[in-house]
Enzyme design. Structure first.
Site, PDB file in Angstrom:
ATOM      1  N   HIS A  41      40.289  36.860  36.225  1.00  0.00           N
ATOM      2  CA  HIS A  41      40.331  36.173  37.469  1.00  0.00           C
ATOM      3  C   HIS A  41      39.141  36.489  38.158  1.00  0.00           C
ATOM      4  O   HIS A  41      38.645  37.496  37.866  1.00  0.00           O
ATOM      5  CB  HIS A  41      41.860  36.375  38.098  1.00  0.00           C
ATOM      6  CG  HIS A  41      42.118  37.704  38.252  1.00  0.00           C
ATOM      7  ND1 HIS A  41      43.118  37.837  39.021  1.00  0.00           N
ATOM      8  CD2 HIS A  41      41.325  38.679  38.369  1.00  0.00           C
ATOM      9  CE1 HIS A  41      43.102  39.353  39.175  1.00  0.00           C
ATOM     10  NE2 HIS A  41      41.995  39.771  39.141  1.00  0.00           N
TER      11      HIS A  41
ATOM     12  N   SER B  68      42.264  41.631  34.709  1.00  0.00           N
ATOM     13  CA  SER B  68      41.788  42.048  35.733  1.00  0.00           C
ATOM     14  C   SER B  68      40.328  42.649  35.571  1.00  0.00           C
ATOM     15  O   SER B  68      39.770  42.403  34.428  1.00  0.00           O
ATOM     16  CB  SER B  68      42.473  42.353  36.985  1.00  0.00           C
ATOM     17  OG  SER B  68      41.525  42.290  38.084  1.00  0.00           O
TER      18      SER B  68
END
Length: 196
Positions: free
Chosen positions: A126, A101
């Site tokens: 993501h 992330s």
């Protein structure tokens, strides 16, 4: 049984006596620091202050940021990234374990040619997430607009720093994409995979 923070011997140049300091202070003196937890305001402020202090102390010697983090708060992570671009010394990023992330965003922010992953490291990218389900309708719309701006910024940075086309990065950010160290290298997130 927790051992706490280990102490290690340290002798300052010109001093005869050795003193015992916690291991992190010793490593900071060597310009090595760690992101080994979820990114939040507190840890990002600590990393930012370390980078600024060490760059003031000596602006020609590289800084080394070791990363093993599941990600965390997007804005706090972006602040760390911005500081890495702002300070004069190169910041070498080293992924050991996991950079997921926003931690992968920090990883890609290292100096180009100086971004490294250990052989068994994992990287995950993501799209940024939000807490829409908790918001009222008006807040939901404002938050959605802000989230789109943040996503565009993150996408633009990945495109710039990886050399991948925007459509590839946008498609990858649609879901959780996990990569091995060699896949992260092929994707342009790291430049080298450390040899065993």
């Amino acid at each position: 049984m927790p051992i706490g923070v280990p102490k290690v011997p340290f002798r300052s140049p010109g001093e005869g006596d050795t003193s015992w300091v916690d291991i992190y202070n010793r490593l900071y003196r060597e310009r090595l620091f760690f992101l080994g937890q979820e990114v939040d305001t507190e840890i990002s402020n600590q990393l930012i202050s370390l980078m600024i202090y060490l760059s003031i102390e000596k602006d020609t010697k590289d800084l080394y940021l070791f990363i093993n983090s599941p990600g965390g708060w997007v804005i706090s992570g972006m602040a760390v990234y911005d500081t890495m671009q702002f300070v004069r010394p190169d910041v070498q990023t080293i992924c050991m374990g996991l950079a997921a992330s926003i931690a992968s965003f920090i990883l890609v922010g290292g100096a180009i040619t100086k971004r490294i992953a250990f052989p068994h490291a994992r990287v995950m990218i993501h799209q940024p997430a939000s807490s829409f389900y908790e918001a009222q309708t008006g807040e939901f719309i404002l938050e959605a607009e802000e989230l789109l701006k943040v996503r565009e910024t993150i996408t633009r940075v990945y495109v710039q720093r990886t050399g991948k086309p925007i459509w590839v990065v946008s498609e990858d950010m649609e879901r959780d994409v996990f990569m091995s160290a060699t896949e992260a290298q092929a994707h342009g997130i790291v430049d080298l995979v450390a040899v065993q």
